[in-house]
Design an enzyme around this catalytic site. Structure first.
Site: not given
Length: 633
Positions: A429-430, A433
């Site tokens: 998820h990170e 980004h």
């Protein structure tokens, strides 16, 4: 581009759907009592998909001898003949054959910082689609550079520090001129991780006017901010962009999301052709530790800003074999395992995204780009067991050429405490980004996911990739998944609903966004739609659960990887700060470019199921849903 949980609110978010509310962790600025959400940029973008673009350009004259940048430039000139603009130096041709060119509008030689135009050119040199947020109002007649009737940049820095209560000491600040028009770097400050900077730019305001502002850049760790301070009144802050994307969630072999799904196993030489120097070299130096061309991983127990001299496991024979036990405590007792896990997951995701087209020219994270385009010297700095926070994680995405920075925290939600590095979904998820911020609006612009809805989609893309990667051979469209469940010690995870194709299990629709005011909530709606889309494509093309996709003529041959590829390609097509409708259209355009619209109706049906069908309309306060399909479907 720009990063996403700007500031989690301390109050529980409003959720009109009767369900336990998500708990959002506050970051540094919210703990200081500053609500960054109120400073988000307004949505200004328009997107013309491939069908609409084809109609518009019929009346325009383009030469077959034009290169793709020249063709794109002609389109911008013909669309806004009275506007001035510059070509941003980050254009490239994606692996799907689409050329991406980005422009920045100017006034009196200064950038209008949130006025962007992106043009996508197909393999035949024709305009494929485009989007823009150009300013259409009246440009101020008086050139501010003539009378220089604007504030000193030092005052702007002090104004930003005061308004946002930043931990920066600026009493002795002095502005030093740098390259660029009215560009400065501040000496004599403390509290920021790097010297603050300021640039004089215009900014489109919500009321349709332009404001002359100082764009003040301050990296204070958990927030890497661009603060637009009024150039006439340094006490007025118009908007704020944050390069840091925070999440609320948290790996083993690729595909295992967390320790509940399997045990650690020994994997030999896991890199692919996407990492030609392997994971332990940048083409110039070989590193006997968790450092290479794509990432550098270390612990950071103090939460500090330095990393080069931080601890990393050393292995001259490159055998990183360290013990871990679910009962081990504290997490620092297994830091070698944690750092190795974080390094593995980060590199594995880099290689997968590279195969989809997130390469050097597209702005990926690498030290050595091997003369393949883009700007190098920007691997991902990934910190395990970072002491600057708990129960969260974040990723800072500056423009291409500057390293991304991931901070993974320990979670105090269980005894013993849990290490977020061991939940792959959080790491993925990170890193996602970084993917979305570099692709949307172009690698040189990190401010294109900063409006509320676009910021929400930034969170949703992270959840989507985390969930798509963890799918198992036994899964069906009836399989539900949580987000962050292991780290949070909660089987329901950290989102309002499970990711599910069942409308009773997850009732989110497009119009649900009307009542949501926080990016992770909005992101859950977007990721829910993408989860439906992925299963629709799996039903159409079958599923494969191999670690690496199989391509034929550039097209993934299974529905799961095809969904990941189309979603990623859509990011590069859509305009700066898109809304749901524009992002949907960009995915449809991505399918047109990749497969000649072979999946058009499948995509429409998936979005229509959640109210983002043909005729759905965006309005910030009253979105209109539709379950209809377009003619021909």
């Amino acid at each position: 581009m720009h990063g996403l949980l700007l500031a989690g609110l301390l109050a529980l978010p409003m959720n009109v759907l009767a369900h336990p509310a998500e708990q959002h962790a506050s970051n540094v600025l919210s703990r200081r009592g500053v609500d960054i959400e109120s400073f988000r940029l307004p949505l200004k973008a328009k997107y013309m998909d491939s069908d609409a673009a084809a109609q518009k350009i019929q009346a325009m004259s383009f030469s077959k001898d034009d290169d793709y940048v020249s063709t794109a430039t002609k389109l911008v000139k013909s669309t806004f003949p009275k506007s001035t603009f510059r070509v941003v130096d980050d254009h490239y041709i994606g692996t799907n054959g689409i050329g991406h060119v980005h422009f920045k509008q100017t006034a009196h030689g200064l950038d209008i910082d949130n006025s962007d135009f992106n043009v996508n050119i197909d393999r035949d040199g024709k305009v494929f689609s485009f989007g823009n947020s150009f300013f259409t109002g009246e440009i101020p007649k008086e050139n501010p550079m003539v009378k220089r009737a604007f504030s000193d940049p030092v005052k702007a820095l002090k104004g930003a520090v005061k308004a946002l209560n930043l931990p920066v000491k600026s009493d002795n600040a002095k502005a030093k001129t740098t390259a660029g028009k009215e560009s400065f770097e501040f000496m004599g400050t403390t509290g920021a991780l790097s010297a603050p900077k300021a640039n004089l730019v215009y900014l489109q305001k919500e009321d349709g006017t332009l404001a002359l502002t100082w764009r003040v850049e301050t990296d204070v760790g958990d927030n890497w901010l661009l603060t637009y301070v009024d150039a006439h009144n340094s006490e007025t802050v118009h908007n704020v962009v944050d390069y840091v994307a925070s999440a609320e969630f948290k790996v083993f072999a690729w595909g295992l999301n967390d320790p509940t799904e399997g045990n650690p196993t020994s994997i030999r030489d896991p890199w692919t052709d996407s990492s030609p120097y392997t994971w332990h070299s940048d083409g110039m130096t070989k590193y006997p530790t968790t450092r290479g061309n794509n990432a550098i991983a270390q612990d950071n127990p103090t939460g500090g800003s330095t990393y080069i001299n931080n601890y990393r496991p050393q292995s001259p024979n490159l055998i990183f074999n360290y013990p871990w036990s679910p009962t081990a405590t504290p997490p620092s007792s297994y830091k070698d395992f944690s750092i190795t896990q974080l390094f593995y997951t980060t590199n594995r995701f880099h290689d997968l995204l590279y195969s989809f087209g997130f390469n050097e020219a597209a702005g990926n994270f690498q030290v050595n780009n091997g003369n393949k385009g883009g700007r190098g010297n920007d691997f991902a700095i990934v910190n395990a067991q970072d002491g600057s926070g708990t129960n969260n994680a974040n990723f800072a995405t500056p423009p291409d050429g500057s390293p991304g920075r991931m901070r993974m925290y320990n979670w105090t939600t269980a005894r013993p405490n849990r290490d977020g590095c061991l939940e792959a979904g959080i790491v993925i998820h990170e890193y996602a980004h970084g993917l979305s911020n570099r692709l949307c609006g172009g690698p040189a612009n990190s401010g294109c996911l900063n409006a509320l809805e676009s910021g929400g989609m930034g969170e949703g893309w992270g959840d989507f990739y985390a969930t798509a990667i963890r799918l198992k051979p036994r899964d069906t469209k009836d399989t539900n998944y949580s987000m962050g469940a292991w780290a949070a010690n909660n089987p329901k995870g950290i989102r309002a609903y499970l990711y599910s194709t069942n409308l009773q299990t997850n009732p989110y629709m497009y119009t649900s966004v009307n009542s949501l005011r926080e990016v992770h909530q909005i992101g859950t709606v977007w990721a829910t739609m993408l989860y439906d889309l992925m299963w629709a494509l799996i039903e159409a093309h079958g599923g494969t659960y191999s670690a690496n996709p199989v391509f034929r003529n550039g097209v993934p041959q299974d529905g799961r990887h095809l969904a990941m590829k189309l979603v990623m390609d859509g990011m590069a097509l859509q305009p700066c700060n898109p809304n749901f409708v524009q992002a949907r259209d960009a995915i449809l355009d991505a399918d047109r470019a990749l497969t000649n619209s072979a999946n058009k109706c499948t995509i429409w049906k998936a979005f229509a199921k959640r109210g983002l069908g043909y005729g759905a309309k965006y309005d910030a306060r009253n979105r209109t849903g539709s379950n209809r399909l377009p003619p021909g479907c």
